[in-house]
Design a protein around this motif. Structure first.
Motif, PDB file in Angstrom:
ATOM      1  N   GLN A  10      48.419  39.863 -58.679  1.00 36.63           N
ATOM      2  CA  GLN A  10      48.348  38.704 -57.775  1.00 36.63           C
ATOM      3  C   GLN A  10      47.566  39.075 -56.526  1.00 36.63           C
ATOM      4  O   GLN A  10      46.786  38.272 -56.004  1.00 36.63           O
ATOM      5  CB  GLN A  10      49.754  38.216 -57.389  1.00 36.63           C
ATOM      6  N   ALA A  11      47.737  40.301 -56.051  1.00 35.95           N
ATOM      7  CA  ALA A  11      46.985  40.761 -54.877  1.00 35.95           C
ATOM      8  C   ALA A  11      45.486  40.739 -55.164  1.00 35.95           C
ATOM      9  O   ALA A  11      44.690  40.348 -54.300  1.00 35.95           O
ATOM     10  CB  ALA A  11      47.440  42.160 -54.476  1.00 35.95           C
ATOM     11  N   ILE A  12      45.098  41.139 -56.370  1.00 28.03           N
ATOM     12  CA  ILE A  12      43.680  41.111 -56.756  1.00 28.03           C
ATOM     13  C   ILE A  12      43.164  39.676 -56.745  1.00 28.03           C
ATOM     14  O   ILE A  12      42.096  39.395 -56.194  1.00 28.03           O
ATOM     15  CB  ILE A  12      43.460  41.778 -58.130  1.00 28.03           C
ATOM     16  N   ARG A  13      43.935  38.771 -57.320  1.00 30.76           N
ATOM     17  CA  ARG A  13      43.505  37.360 -57.337  1.00 30.76           C
ATOM     18  C   ARG A  13      43.368  36.810 -55.911  1.00 30.76           C
ATOM     19  O   ARG A  13      42.415  36.100 -55.599  1.00 30.76           O
ATOM     20  CB  ARG A  13      44.478  36.513 -58.163  1.00 30.76           C
ATOM     21  N   THR A  14      44.317  37.167 -55.058  1.00 33.24           N
ATOM     22  CA  THR A  14      44.270  36.708 -53.665  1.00 33.24           C
ATOM     23  C   THR A  14      43.044  37.274 -52.950  1.00 33.24           C
ATOM     24  O   THR A  14      42.326  36.545 -52.255  1.00 33.24           O
ATOM     25  CB  THR A  14      45.559  37.107 -52.919  1.00 33.24           C
ATOM     26  N   LEU A  15      42.802  38.569 -53.130  1.00 32.22           N
ATOM     27  CA  LEU A  15      41.629  39.191 -52.502  1.00 32.22           C
ATOM     28  C   LEU A  15      40.337  38.562 -52.995  1.00 32.22           C
ATOM     29  O   LEU A  15      39.400  38.363 -52.211  1.00 32.22           O
ATOM     30  CB  LEU A  15      41.602  40.693 -52.757  1.00 32.22           C
ATOM     31  N   GLN A  16      40.269  38.272 -54.288  1.00 33.89           N
ATOM     32  CA  GLN A  16      39.058  37.649 -54.827  1.00 33.89           C
ATOM     33  C   GLN A  16      38.818  36.275 -54.215  1.00 33.89           C
ATOM     34  O   GLN A  16      37.680  35.917 -53.904  1.00 33.89           O
ATOM     35  CB  GLN A  16      39.140  37.567 -56.354  1.00 33.89           C
ATOM     36  N   ALA A  17      39.894  35.511 -53.990  1.00 35.28           N
ATOM     37  CA  ALA A  17      39.760  34.197 -53.364  1.00 35.28           C
ATOM     38  C   ALA A  17      39.310  34.336 -51.912  1.00 35.28           C
ATOM     39  O   ALA A  17      38.399  33.633 -51.454  1.00 35.28           O
ATOM     40  CB  ALA A  17      41.078  33.430 -53.441  1.00 35.28           C
ATOM     41  N   VAL A  18      39.938  35.264 -51.194  1.00 34.79           N
ATOM     42  CA  VAL A  18      39.566  35.507 -49.795  1.00 34.79           C
ATOM     43  C   VAL A  18      38.123  35.986 -49.721  1.00 34.79           C
ATOM     44  O   VAL A  18      37.347  35.553 -48.861  1.00 34.79           O
ATOM     45  CB  VAL A  18      40.528  36.527 -49.150  1.00 34.79           C
ATOM     46  N   LEU A  19      37.765  36.875 -50.627  1.00 35.31           N
ATOM     47  CA  LEU A  19      36.413  37.430 -50.635  1.00 35.31           C
ATOM     48  C   LEU A  19      35.366  36.342 -50.820  1.00 35.31           C
ATOM     49  O   LEU A  19      34.329  36.346 -50.146  1.00 35.31           O
ATOM     50  CB  LEU A  19      36.291  38.492 -51.727  1.00 35.31           C
ATOM     51  N   GLY A  20      35.627  35.410 -51.707  1.00 40.65           N
ATOM     52  CA  GLY A  20      34.685  34.305 -51.899  1.00 40.65           C
ATOM     53  C   GLY A  20      34.445  33.544 -50.608  1.00 40.65           C
ATOM     54  O   GLY A  20      33.298  33.230 -50.254  1.00 40.65           O
ATOM     55  N   ARG A  24      30.976  33.534 -48.257  1.00 40.68           N
ATOM     56  CA  ARG A  24      30.350  32.254 -47.950  1.00 40.68           C
ATOM     57  C   ARG A  24      30.223  32.049 -46.441  1.00 40.68           C
ATOM     58  O   ARG A  24      29.175  31.637 -45.945  1.00 40.68           O
ATOM     59  CB  ARG A  24      31.167  31.113 -48.578  1.00 40.68           C
ATOM     60  N   VAL A  25      31.271  32.377 -45.691  1.00 46.48           N
ATOM     61  CA  VAL A  25      31.291  32.111 -44.256  1.00 46.48           C
ATOM     62  C   VAL A  25      30.661  33.241 -43.441  1.00 46.48           C
ATOM     63  O   VAL A  25      29.873  33.004 -42.530  1.00 46.48           O
ATOM     64  CB  VAL A  25      32.743  31.862 -43.773  1.00 46.48           C
ATOM     65  N   THR A  32      34.244  41.505 -44.673  1.00 45.63           N
ATOM     66  CA  THR A  32      33.913  41.296 -46.080  1.00 45.63           C
ATOM     67  C   THR A  32      33.857  42.632 -46.809  1.00 45.63           C
ATOM     68  O   THR A  32      34.388  42.780 -47.917  1.00 45.63           O
ATOM     69  CB  THR A  32      32.559  40.567 -46.205  1.00 45.63           C
ATOM     70  N   LEU A  33      33.245  43.623 -46.186  1.00 46.75           N
ATOM     71  CA  LEU A  33      33.172  44.954 -46.793  1.00 46.75           C
ATOM     72  C   LEU A  33      34.556  45.556 -46.956  1.00 46.75           C
ATOM     73  O   LEU A  33      34.860  46.192 -47.978  1.00 46.75           O
ATOM     74  CB  LEU A  33      32.289  45.865 -45.940  1.00 46.75           C
ATOM     75  N   SER A  34      35.424  45.360 -45.985  1.00 52.61           N
ATOM     76  CA  SER A  34      36.788  45.879 -46.054  1.00 52.61           C
ATOM     77  C   SER A  34      37.556  45.237 -47.214  1.00 52.61           C
ATOM     78  O   SER A  34      38.273  45.918 -47.949  1.00 52.61           O
ATOM     79  CB  SER A  34      37.516  45.618 -44.734  1.00 52.61           C
ATOM     80  N   THR A  35      37.379  43.938 -47.396  1.00 57.25           N
ATOM     81  CA  THR A  35      38.044  43.239 -48.502  1.00 57.25           C
ATOM     82  C   THR A  35      37.537  43.760 -49.842  1.00 57.25           C
ATOM     83  O   THR A  35      38.322  43.993 -50.767  1.00 57.25           O
ATOM     84  CB  THR A  35      37.821  41.716 -48.389  1.00 57.25           C
ATOM     85  N   ARG A  36      36.245  43.968 -49.950  1.00 57.79           N
ATOM     86  CA  ARG A  36      35.675  44.496 -51.194  1.00 57.79           C
ATOM     87  C   ARG A  36      36.208  45.899 -51.472  1.00 57.79           C
ATOM     88  O   ARG A  36      36.500  46.246 -52.619  1.00 57.79           O
ATOM     89  CB  ARG A  36      34.151  44.479 -51.118  1.00 57.79           C
TER      90      ARG A  36
END
Length: 119
Positions: A10-20, A24-25, A32-36
């Motif tokens: 679930q954490a991976i799915r959440t990070l992927q959503a945040v990363l998108g 974009r923003v 963004t680099l930290s999230t990746r």
């Protein structure tokens, strides 16, 4: 931080959503680099080392461009990449040499970089 919920998938799915949204923003940005980076670490922890290496390699390339090769966040990503690569590619000797070159002579001790990587 998101991984502390206990459900890494679930954490991976959440990070992927945040990363998108971040991409974009913000585009190429420290956050963004930290999230990746966090995504790469979680992929490694959930048994996807090849995918983790791909993500960490891409993050490392972008961090070297954005922060520079000797920045603590860049070094933290390089360290994590080497830890993931060591068992999957049999690169223990090369990883150890690179860790020493970076001044990171304690493989397995991620604690020094957690705050930087999470930052």
């Amino acid at each position: 931080m998101v991984a502390r919920s206990g459900d890494l998938h679930q954490a991976i799915r959440t990070l992927q959503a945040v990363l998108g949204d971040q991409e974009r923003v913000l585009g190429l940005h420290s956050r963004t680099l930290s999230t990746r980076h966090q995504l790469g670490r979680l992929l490694a922890q959930t048994g996807e080392p090849e995918r983790a290496l791909e993500v960490l390699s891409e993050v490392l390339r972008d961090q070297e461009h954005f922060h520079g090769a000797s920045h603590p966040r860049t070094l933290a990503t390089r360290y994590d990449q080497l830890l993931v690569a060591r068992p999957t590619q049999g690169a223990q000797t090369a990883a150890s040499a690179q860790l020493l070159q970076c001044g990171l002579d304690r493989p397995g001790d991620w604690s020094a970089f957690d705050a930087v990587a999470d930052g």
